[in-house]
Design an enzyme around this catalytic site. Structure first.
Site, PDB file in Angstrom:
ATOM      1  N   HIS A 122       0.864  -1.182   0.000  1.00  0.00           N
ATOM      2  CA  HIS A 122       0.000   0.000   0.000  1.00  0.00           C
ATOM      3  C   HIS A 122       0.902   1.234   0.000  1.00  0.00           C
ATOM      4  O   HIS A 122       2.014   1.188   0.548  1.00  0.00           O
ATOM      5  CB  HIS A 122      -0.835  -0.048   1.281  1.00  0.00           C
ATOM      6  CG  HIS A 122      -1.900   0.987   1.395  1.00  0.00           C
ATOM      7  ND1 HIS A 122      -1.646   2.284   1.775  1.00  0.00           N
ATOM      8  CD2 HIS A 122      -3.236   0.918   1.209  1.00  0.00           C
ATOM      9  CE1 HIS A 122      -2.786   2.960   1.811  1.00  0.00           C
ATOM     10  NE2 HIS A 122      -3.759   2.155   1.470  1.00  0.00           N
ATOM     11  N   ASP A 199       3.021  -4.800   8.220  1.00  0.00           N
ATOM     12  CA  ASP A 199       1.819  -3.983   8.038  1.00  0.00           C
ATOM     13  C   ASP A 199       0.609  -4.913   8.160  1.00  0.00           C
ATOM     14  O   ASP A 199       0.282  -5.658   7.243  1.00  0.00           O
ATOM     15  CB  ASP A 199       1.874  -3.312   6.656  1.00  0.00           C
ATOM     16  CG  ASP A 199       0.577  -2.576   6.309  1.00  0.00           C
ATOM     17  OD1 ASP A 199      -0.400  -2.685   7.071  1.00  0.00           O
ATOM     18  OD2 ASP A 199       0.546  -1.905   5.257  1.00  0.00           O
ATOM     19  N   GLN A 202      -4.558  -5.289   6.963  1.00  0.00           N
ATOM     20  CA  GLN A 202      -5.570  -6.183   6.393  1.00  0.00           C
ATOM     21  C   GLN A 202      -5.645  -7.532   7.099  1.00  0.00           C
ATOM     22  O   GLN A 202      -6.463  -8.363   6.722  1.00  0.00           O
ATOM     23  CB  GLN A 202      -5.297  -6.413   4.892  1.00  0.00           C
ATOM     24  CG  GLN A 202      -5.473  -5.188   4.031  1.00  0.00           C
ATOM     25  CD  GLN A 202      -6.904  -4.647   4.027  1.00  0.00           C
ATOM     26  OE1 GLN A 202      -7.858  -5.342   4.358  1.00  0.00           O
ATOM     27  NE2 GLN A 202      -7.060  -3.393   3.658  1.00  0.00           N
ATOM     28  N   LYS A 225     -10.413  -0.713  10.472  1.00  0.00           N
ATOM     29  CA  LYS A 225     -10.565  -1.909   9.627  1.00  0.00           C
ATOM     30  C   LYS A 225     -10.881  -3.134  10.475  1.00  0.00           C
ATOM     31  O   LYS A 225     -10.946  -4.254   9.974  1.00  0.00           O
ATOM     32  CB  LYS A 225      -9.287  -2.150   8.818  1.00  0.00           C
ATOM     33  CG  LYS A 225      -9.022  -1.080   7.760  1.00  0.00           C
ATOM     34  CD  LYS A 225      -7.780  -1.401   6.983  1.00  0.00           C
ATOM     35  CE  LYS A 225      -7.217  -0.217   6.235  1.00  0.00           C
ATOM     36  NZ  LYS A 225      -7.940   0.103   5.018  1.00  0.00           N
ATOM     37  N   CYS A 363      -4.789   2.509  -3.695  1.00  0.00           N
ATOM     38  CA  CYS A 363      -3.575   3.047  -3.067  1.00  0.00           C
ATOM     39  C   CYS A 363      -2.386   2.107  -3.238  1.00  0.00           C
ATOM     40  O   CYS A 363      -1.581   1.933  -2.298  1.00  0.00           O
ATOM     41  CB  CYS A 363      -3.791   3.339  -1.584  1.00  0.00           C
ATOM     42  SG  CYS A 363      -5.011   4.587  -1.290  1.00  0.00           S
TER      43      CYS A 363
HETATM   44  N1  PMP Z   1      -1.669  -0.824   4.547  1.00  0.00           N
HETATM   45  C1  PMP Z   1      -2.618  -1.601   4.004  1.00  0.00           C
HETATM   46  C2  PMP Z   1      -2.271  -2.989   3.567  1.00  0.00           C
HETATM   47  C3  PMP Z   1      -3.926  -1.101   3.869  1.00  0.00           C
HETATM   48  O1  PMP Z   1      -4.866  -1.868   3.330  1.00  0.00           O
HETATM   49  C4  PMP Z   1      -4.203   0.216   4.309  1.00  0.00           C
HETATM   50  C5  PMP Z   1      -5.597   0.808   4.158  1.00  0.00           C
HETATM   51  N2  PMP Z   1      -6.212   0.552   2.940  1.00  0.00           N
HETATM   52  C6  PMP Z   1      -3.186   0.967   4.873  1.00  0.00           C
HETATM   53  C7  PMP Z   1      -1.919   0.417   4.983  1.00  0.00           C
HETATM   54  C8  PMP Z   1      -3.414   2.358   5.380  1.00  0.00           C
HETATM   55  O2  PMP Z   1      -4.288   2.340   6.463  1.00  0.00           O
HETATM   56  P1  PMP Z   1      -4.907   3.687   7.064  1.00  0.00           P
HETATM   57  O3  PMP Z   1      -5.456   4.459   5.903  1.00  0.00           O
HETATM   58  O4  PMP Z   1      -5.971   3.203   7.995  1.00  0.00           O
HETATM   59  O5  PMP Z   1      -3.830   4.407   7.758  1.00  0.00           O
END
Ligand code: PMP
Length: 405
Positions: A122, A199, A202, A225, A363
Site C-alpha cells: 500500500h 503492516d 488487512q 478496519k 492506493c
Molecule cells: N496498509 C494496508 C495494507 C492497507 O490496506 C491500508 C488501508 N487501505 C493501509 C496500509 C493504510 O491504512 P490507514 O489508511 O488506515 O492508515
C-alpha cells in the site's frame, strides 16, 4: 455458535436501502462497519467520562486514564505482546509507518542506505520509506512477485544480502488478498540482523495475531478496519527497539523535564504519544476487540473463506474475467477486471444496484503497473456478510458486464 442474523443486528448501518435496493457492503478492506457496542462505548465515554488523561488529579481524569491504559493492555493481550508499554496508540497504520520511518531516519539512516519492501505494498508502506531514504540518496529495494501475486523469496534473500536497514512488508495485500509468509520472511531477515515491520492493516480483523510467535520487531494496524472507530490504531514494537528509537513528534506528554536548554523524554509508551490522544476511540477499539473475541474466531475465518470461495467460483463463469491475485494462500477479498470494461464503470453500475465495492488502484499504483492494468474491482468481506449477498453481487456484476459490452 456463529449467528449471522444476531451479528447483523449489531450493525444497523447494513440494514438500509441505497437506490431502493438493499445495501450489500463489500468494501470492508477500506473500512469495516462498527457494531452498536463500539458506538455505545465511544458515546458513553463522551456522556460520562470525557476528560484529558495522565494530567489531572481529579476523579474524571483518573478514571479516563485508567480506561485508556486498560485499552492499551487489551490491545497488547489481543496481539500477544509481552507488555502493554510495547503498544503505542496512533491514528492508524499510516501514522504508525510514518512514525517508524521518521524515527529510523534519525536513529540509523545514513548516506545511501536502503529499505526493503515488497511489490505489493500500500502507498502508506511505500511513500514514507521512499521519501526517507531518498533524502539520504538511498533507495527502496523491492521484492518482486509472480503473476499470481506471490512474492519471490529467492530474490528476497538476495536483496537481504544488500543490507537494507529495515524490512517492511504487508501481512496481507489489500489488492491481491495474498497472505505473505511473514513468519518465514522475518526469520530470514533476522539472520542478517535486519528488523522487520509487519503492516497488519488487512490481517488483524481476520486472523489471530501473535507478535511473539511471528517474532516481528514492529506490527502496525488501523482500528477502523477491525470494527473500531476511525482515528485510532496502533504500533507494536519490541521494547528493546522502542527504547532505542528516538521520539517521532514532540510536545506535551512525551516529555520528562523541559527547560529552554534541554528536554528529556518520558518513558515508554508515552515517549511516542505526544499531545492529547483520541481517548474515546481507544476505548472503542478495546470494545471492538472484545466484540471480535466474543465470537468463535475459527468459525468467523471459515465463514469469510466460504464467502470468498463462493464469490470466486461464481465470478469465474463471466466471460473475459481476469482475477488479479491468485495466490494459493489468500484471504478476505477478490480483485478482478473484465476484458473491455473499465473497473470504474462496472463499480458505478453495480453501486446503483445497491452493491458497494471499491474500484481503482486501491492506493497501490505499482501493483497496477506490475499487472499492466488501470485498476481493479475489489470486493472485500467481513464477518457480517452473507452468501445471499455474494449472489446479489455476482448477479449485479454479470448484469453490468452485459450492459457495458
Ligand atoms: N496498509 C494496508 C495494507 C492497507 O490496506 C491500508 C488501508 N487501505 C493501509 C496500509 C493504510 O491504512 P490507514 O489508511 O488506515 O492508515
Amino acid at each position: 455458535m456463529f449467528s449471522i442474523n444476531e451479528i447483523r443486528e449489531q450493525f444497523p448501518v447494513l440494514n438500509q436501502q441505497v437506490y431502493v435496493k438493499p445495501l450489500v457492503y463489500f468494501d470492508n478492506a477500506a473500512t469495516t462497519q462498527k457494531p452498536l457496542c463500539v458506538i455505545d462505548r465511544e458515546r458513553d465515554y463522551y456522556l460520562h467520562e470525557n476528560c484529558n488523561i495522565h494530567r489531572g488529579v481529579h476523579y474524571l481524569s483518573q478514571k479516563a486514564t485508567e480506561a485508556y491504559e486498560h485499552a492499551r493492555q487489551t490491545v497488547a493481550d489481543f496481539i500477544h505482546a509481552k507488555e502493554a508499554k510495547e503498544i503505542i496508540f496512533t491514528r492508524g497504520t499510516t501514522e504508525s509507518l510514518n512514525l517508524l520511518a521518521t524515527s529510523f531516519e534519525h536513529f540509523c539512516i545514513g548516506e545511501g542506505d536502503n529499505v526493503l519492501i515488497t511489490a505489493m505494498e500500500h502507498h502508506s508502506n511505500l511513500v514514507p520509506w521512499q521519501q526517507m531514504v531518498q533524502r539520504h540518496h538511498g533507495q527502496l529495494l523491492v521484492v518482486p512477485m509472480d503473476d499470481k501475486g506471490v512474492l519471490d523469496l529467492n530474490r528476497y534473500e538476495e536483496l537481504l544480502k544488500e543490507g537494507p536497514k529495515v524490512v517492511s512488508i504487508a501481512h496481507i495485500s489489500n489488492v491481491l488478498g495474498t497472505i505473505n509468509p511473514v513468519k518465514e520472511m522475518i526469520a530470514m531477515a533476522h539472520q542478517y540482523g535486519i528488523p522487520v515491520v509487519v503492516d497488519g492493516a488487512q490481517s488483524i480483523a481476520h486472523h489471530p495475531i501473535d507478535v511473539q510467535d511471528l517474532d516481528c520487531d514492529f506490527f502496525v494496524f488501523s482500528g477502523h478496519k477491525m470494527y473500531a472507530p476511525m482515528g485510532i490504531g496502533g504500533l507494536y514494537g519490541k521494547v528493546e527497539w522502542l527504547e532505542k528509537l528516538p521520539p517521532y513528534q514532540f510536545g506535551g506528554e512525551m516529555v520528562d523535564t523541559v527547560s529552554f536548554e534541554k528536554t528529556t523524554f518520558n518513558v515508554l509508551p508515552y515517549k511516542f504519544e505526544a499531545g492529547t490522544p483520541n481517548v474515546g476511540a481507544a476505548l472503542g477499539l478495546e470494545t471492538a476487540i472484545q466484540f471480535i473475541q466474543s465470537l468463535d474466531r475459527n468459525e468467523v475465518e471459515k465463514h469469510e473463506t466460504r464467502l470468498l470461495q463462493s464469490a470466486i467460483e461464481q465470478l469465474s463463469d463471466i466471460e473475459g474475467i481476469r482475477f488479479i491475485g491468485e495466490a494459493a494462500h489468500r484471504s478476505g477479498l477478490v480483485s478482478f477486471i473484465i476484458d473491455g470494461i473499465h473497473p470504474y464503470d462496472l463499480g458505478t453500475i453495480i453501486d446503483k444496484m445497491g452493491v458497494a465495492v471499491r474500484t481503482g488502484h486501491h492506493c497501490a499504483e505499482p501493483v497496477m503497473t506490475r499487472f499492466g492494468i488501470p485498476g481493479t474491482v475489489r470486493a472485500s468481506f467481513a464477518l457480517y456478510n452473507t452468501m445471499e449477498e455474494v449472489e446479489v453481487f455476482v448477479n449485479a456484476v454479470k448484469k453490468a458486464a452485459m450492459m457495458l459490452r
